[in-house]
Structure formats: C-alpha cells, structure tokens
Design a protein around this motif. Structure first.
Motif, PDB file in Angstrom:
ATOM      1  N   GLU A   1      43.860  48.130  48.911  1.00  0.00           N
ATOM      2  CA  GLU A   1      44.447  47.654  50.159  1.00  0.00           C
ATOM      3  C   GLU A   1      43.731  46.410  50.684  1.00  0.00           C
ATOM      4  N   HIS A   2      42.517  46.171  50.197  1.00  0.00           N
ATOM      5  CA  HIS A   2      41.706  45.077  50.754  1.00  0.00           C
ATOM      6  C   HIS A   2      41.294  44.037  49.704  1.00  0.00           C
ATOM      7  N   ILE A   3      41.518  44.330  48.446  1.00  0.00           N
ATOM      8  CA  ILE A   3      41.181  43.385  47.379  1.00  0.00           C
ATOM      9  C   ILE A   3      42.473  42.914  46.725  1.00  0.00           C
ATOM     10  N   HIS A   4      42.626  41.596  46.603  1.00  0.00           N
ATOM     11  CA  HIS A   4      43.843  41.029  46.034  1.00  0.00           C
ATOM     12  C   HIS A   4      43.491  40.161  44.831  1.00  0.00           C
ATOM     13  N   SER A   5      44.497  39.881  44.029  1.00  0.00           N
ATOM     14  CA  SER A   5      44.279  39.124  42.795  1.00  0.00           C
ATOM     15  C   SER A   5      43.794  37.708  43.095  1.00  0.00           C
TER      16      SER A   5
ATOM     17  N   LEU B   1      34.658  48.103  41.575  1.00  0.00           N
ATOM     18  CA  LEU B   1      35.099  48.528  40.241  1.00  0.00           C
ATOM     19  C   LEU B   1      36.456  49.225  40.309  1.00  0.00           C
ATOM     20  N   HIS B   2      36.701  49.954  41.388  1.00  0.00           N
ATOM     21  CA  HIS B   2      38.013  50.585  41.549  1.00  0.00           C
ATOM     22  C   HIS B   2      39.092  49.520  41.743  1.00  0.00           C
ATOM     23  N   GLY B   3      38.788  48.464  42.487  1.00  0.00           N
ATOM     24  CA  GLY B   3      39.746  47.385  42.668  1.00  0.00           C
ATOM     25  C   GLY B   3      40.028  46.634  41.383  1.00  0.00           C
ATOM     26  N   ARG B   4      39.043  46.624  40.479  1.00  0.00           N
ATOM     27  CA  ARG B   4      39.210  45.914  39.202  1.00  0.00           C
ATOM     28  C   ARG B   4      40.268  46.566  38.315  1.00  0.00           C
TER      29      ARG B   4
END
Length: 375
Positions: free
Chosen positions: A167-171, A189-192
């Motif tokens: 929800e807070h990390i974008h490409s 790491l979860h956002g990756r």
C-alpha cells in the motif's frame, strides 16, 4: 516523563514487606531473573522478545500471587515495578506492556457494565476502583484470557505491518532508510515481491549497522546503495520517501530513534519528502520528552566505536559524547504504520487513551503509592 531515578534489585535491597507477603518464594526467584535480564542492557536484544518475556512473567505473577481484589493485584504489580530498571535501561516497550496489563485488569474488574459510553468515560478518569462481583477465580480467568489475546496481538504485530507494504511502496520508487531494523527489512522485502524499487541506506555511524541492512536487502533481490550519513542531505531530493523504524513513539508523535535520524528527518522536511515510521503499538509510550531533564530521555554509550582506546593521550584531552538516541519532533513525521493500520501523529493521543489508563502513565510515581491499607 522518563525518570532517572535508579531502581533497586531484589538481591541488593530489602523487598517491600507487602510484596514478600503476597508472592511465593519460588515466584520471587523468577522475578529476580527477569529484573536481571532487563538490567543486562544489550543493544542487540530484540524488543519483541522482551515484551513477550514481560507478559509471561506478569502472567506468572498474577497466577501465583496472593490477591483477592483487582485493587490488591494492581498494588502487587506496582510494587514489583519498583524493582525493575525500566527507566535505567530505557526499556519503554517493557513499560508499555506493563501498562497494557494494568489496563486489562481494570477493564476486567469493571466488567461489561462499563461498556456504556457515559459510564466508560467516567470510569476512565476515575482512579478509584469499585470491587467486582466476580470472585478471584473468575476474575483471574478473565484476565488471563485477555492476556492471551494480548500475546496474539504481539505475535501478529510484525506480520500486520509488513502486509501493508504494497500500500505504501510503488514501482520504480527510490526509498531512503537509516541503519538496521528487522521490521523495515521485512517490510521492504515484502514489497519486493510485487514491486521493483531501489533502496538507499544510510550507514548509521558509528555502529555502521546500515551495511548489515544493505547486505540483507541486496540478498533479497533489492537494488541497494549504502551512503554516509553526511551524504543524506545531498541525495534526499532524489528519493520518493523515507521509511524508518524507531525505538519509541512518544505520546505527541515524536520519536526516540537511532542517533542520526533527526538530521535525516530535517533534510526530508526541507525537500518535502514524506517520512514514514513503521512500529508496533507496544512501542507507543504515553510519556513525553522531559524538558527540564533531557538527559533522562537519552542514553550515552561508550565512545570506543568512535575513538580507539589505544590512543590514551588523545582521550585525556577531549570530551567524547556518544548518545544512543535522537529526539525527532512529530512535525517531521508524515505517517505511522502500526499493526492496526496507518495513523497520523495527531491521532496517537486517541490510541493511547484506548491502550493505557491515566493512572498508569507515570510508572515511577505509581510505584511509590502507599500499601499500608493492604497490610
């Protein structure tokens, strides 16, 4: 407000007669071990391990101590807190869990009749406690069931935080972080898993924990760059957001964070880069920075990682200060990501009122209450 008052150990000071009367001898030995555990201030000790150990110790105390009413149980816990080096070791997470347990006892003693809004507000501000209609056995069972729920909350707090990463990390974002944090590492790491982004890590001198953080992120497939702390201002205009962890969240939304985070947050404020803090709610403390005793807020550690002790002549000519924490004002923080969701700094007062009772905010003052009427 954090106090600098030194706390006693069981072995070096005579225990309170009230406590000796209420606690079995075999329980006393376990309480001594826990006090010694807190007194051995280890920087690498995980806060989650400390809070779970705290809950288990106080659950054992509730089960074995000699008490009849909730008021008597609270006084036993308060007397025991007097022997814990809470302020001495900056164990705010442990203090917060103790406050949670005290709030549980008060709520279970009040019973379901306190769910009425008017009665609930009145009970919140009243320090006196009416005797419960429940006996010791039923009240204890209710308290222990609520403590089990607290343990479940603590166990799932980290996973709830990292599950909000997408929800807070974008490409194609560039994220700046500071030092090493297990929660921030797992969050990134979860956002990756679904996003491609770059992370810049400040090395966090003099401990240089940022190098460890960068290695772990790089091993997880994240493009990572390590920079010196002094280079943060030069590069922060090129990042999309700053994501950091913290040691403590103060009542007004300020932080007790790793030394060096303040200058990073100020640089982010100057370039209008949002600063996001990831922390479980057991790090949220109802205390404020003590303006007349700022040294109580911090902890000064040895200078050996800044200046080698082999240079004795230089040591005799300089005064070295190596503070462990930075105070970061709340106006530098954009958002807190906790195990219950994202919150603005201004909303933390509401959360504190839900987690803690006002009589338990100041653990030092509550420990010196008289217990003569219980003897």
């Amino acid at each position: 407000v954090v106090s600098t008052q030194s706390t006693a150990s069981f072995k070096n000071h005579e225990m309170d007669p009230f406590l000796l009367k209420k606690i079995p001898k075999d329980t006393v030995s376990r309480l001594e071990e826990f006090a010694l555990y807190l007194r051995e201030s280890k920087k690498e000790r995980r806060s989650y391990v400390s809070v779970v150990k705290t809950v288990n110790v106080f659950r054992d105390l509730i089960c074995t101590a000699d008490w009849v009413t909730a008021r008597e149980l609270i006084k036993i816990i308060k007397c025991y807190c007097k022997y814990l080096p809470l302020s001495q070791s900056n164990e705010t997470d442990v203090s917060n869990v103790v406050r949670r347990i005290l709030k549980i006892i008060r709520e279970e003693n009040a019973g379901p009749e306190a769910t009425n809004l008017a009665d609930g507000i009145s009970a919140f501000f009243k320090s006196d406690m009416k005797p419960s209609n429940l006996g010791r056995s039923d009240l204890q069972d209710n308290i222990l069931n609520s403590i089990v729920e607290l343990l479940v909350e603590l166990d799932t707090s980290k996973s709830n935080i990292i599950n909000m990463a997408l929800e807070h990390i974008h490409s194609n974002e560039r994220i700046l972080t500071y030092g090493h944090s297990n929660t921030i590492r797992d969050f990134l790491l979860h956002g990756r898993r679904a996003r491609d982004f770059e992370v810049i890590v400040c090395e966090s001198g003099p401990s240089l924990q940022g190098h460890r953080m960068a290695a772990e992120l790089s091993a997880g497939g994240i493009k990572t760059t390590v920079i010196a702390d002094s280079a943060a201002f030069a590069i922060i205009h090129a990042v999309n957001k700053v994501i950091i962890g913290t040691h403590t969240i103060m009542a007004d939304g300020a932080l007790r964070a790793a030394n060096g985070v303040h200058q990073l947050a100020m640089a982010a404020k100057y370039f209008s880069v949002p600063v996001i803090v990831c922390a479980a709610l057991y790090k949220l403390s109802p205390t404020h920075l003590c303006s007349y005793d700022p040294d109580a807020f911090n902890k000064v550690i040895g200078p050996e990682n800044m200046l080698n002790f082999s240079n004795a002549k230089l040591h005799s000519k300089v005064l070295i200060s190596n503070p462990d924490f930075d105070y970061v004002p709340s106006d530098l923080i954009e958002l807190f990501i906790t195990n219950t969701g994202g919150h603005a700094p201004s909303y933390l007062y509401r959360i504190i009122s839900e987690l803690y009772h006002p009589d338990d905010y100041d653990l030092d003052n509550m420990c010196v209450e008289t217990v003569e009427d219980e003897l």
